[in-house]
Design an enzyme around this catalytic site. Structure first.
Site, PDB file in Angstrom:
ATOM      1  N   PRO A 117      -1.133  -7.163  -4.282  1.00 40.65           N
ATOM      2  CA  PRO A 117       0.219  -7.647  -4.549  1.00 40.65           C
ATOM      3  C   PRO A 117       0.378  -9.319  -4.466  1.00 40.65           C
ATOM      4  O   PRO A 117      -0.598  -9.963  -3.906  1.00 40.65           O
ATOM      5  CB  PRO A 117       0.868  -7.273  -3.394  1.00 40.65           C
ATOM      6  CG  PRO A 117      -0.332  -6.870  -2.293  1.00 40.65           C
ATOM      7  CD  PRO A 117      -1.275  -6.512  -3.271  1.00 40.65           C
ATOM      8  N   HIS A 118       1.198  -9.931  -5.483  1.00 42.96           N
ATOM      9  CA  HIS A 118       1.283 -11.103  -5.440  1.00 42.96           C
ATOM     10  C   HIS A 118       2.476 -11.631  -5.755  1.00 42.96           C
ATOM     11  O   HIS A 118       3.462 -10.907  -6.355  1.00 42.96           O
ATOM     12  CB  HIS A 118       0.045 -11.843  -6.374  1.00 42.96           C
ATOM     13  CG  HIS A 118       0.253 -11.202  -7.906  1.00 42.96           C
ATOM     14  ND1 HIS A 118      -0.371  -9.966  -8.142  1.00 42.96           N
ATOM     15  CD2 HIS A 118       0.714 -11.660  -8.966  1.00 42.96           C
ATOM     16  CE1 HIS A 118      -0.245  -9.622  -9.328  1.00 42.96           C
ATOM     17  NE2 HIS A 118       0.653 -10.807  -9.906  1.00 42.96           N
ATOM     18  N   GLY A 119       2.944 -12.974  -5.442  1.00 43.93           N
ATOM     19  CA  GLY A 119       4.096 -13.529  -5.707  1.00 43.93           C
ATOM     20  C   GLY A 119       4.122 -14.942  -5.832  1.00 43.93           C
ATOM     21  O   GLY A 119       3.224 -15.666  -5.115  1.00 43.93           O
TER      22      GLY A 119
END
Length: 154
Positions: free
Chosen positions: A65-67
């Site tokens: 998961p990334h942002g």
């Protein structure tokens, strides 16, 4: 770019009891926000928005998961191994138990991609994944990840 340049080795969790994807994301973001001194709400919103575009469950039991996060000044990575694998809607349908949370400043396009590539090199190496799952402590996991860095640098 190497894992050692952005992974927070002091925050590694070896048996996070997530239960489901939503709880996992909340827990990982909360830990990262605490370590970074940032509000977890916009971080979680960014990570969830990215998940809406498509699952970051990349297969072989791994999710990334990334942002992009306003106020972040550097790329930050967090690694957790789950107590029990969870359904993550991964591309291969497998449950996820190894999670790399990757957060980047909004303007870190190339560096963000380099960090994703560094994680990708690690997760494509089956013996490393096996060692990550078998490591019995945070220190052992750090050793496995640093060993992967050294292998990739060679």
């Amino acid at each position: 770019m190497q894992l050692s340049e952005f992974i927070d080795f002091d925050a590694i969790k070896t048996a996070l009891p997530a239960g489901n994807k939503r709880v996992l994301l909340q827990q990982a973001v909360q830990l990262a926000a605490q370590r970074l001194g940032l509000d977890p709400a916009p971080i979680l919103a960014s990570v969830i928005e990215r998940e809406r575009l498509g699952s970051t469950g990349f297969g072989q039991g791994v999710a990334i998961p990334h942002g992009k996060v306003e106020g972040l000044t550097r790329i930050y990575g967090l690694f957790v191994r789950l107590a029990e694998p969870i359904d993550y809607k991964a591309v291969d349908g497998d449950k996820v138990d190894l999670v790399f949370l990757l957060l980047s400043p909004p303007d870190a396009g190339a560096e963000h991609l380099k960090a994703l590539a560094a994680i990708s090199r690690v997760i494509r190496h089956a013996p490393t994944l096996e060692k990550m799952r078998g490591a019995r402590s945070g220190d052992a996991l750090v050793a496995v990840l640093l060993g992967a860095d050294e292998r990739d640098a060679a």
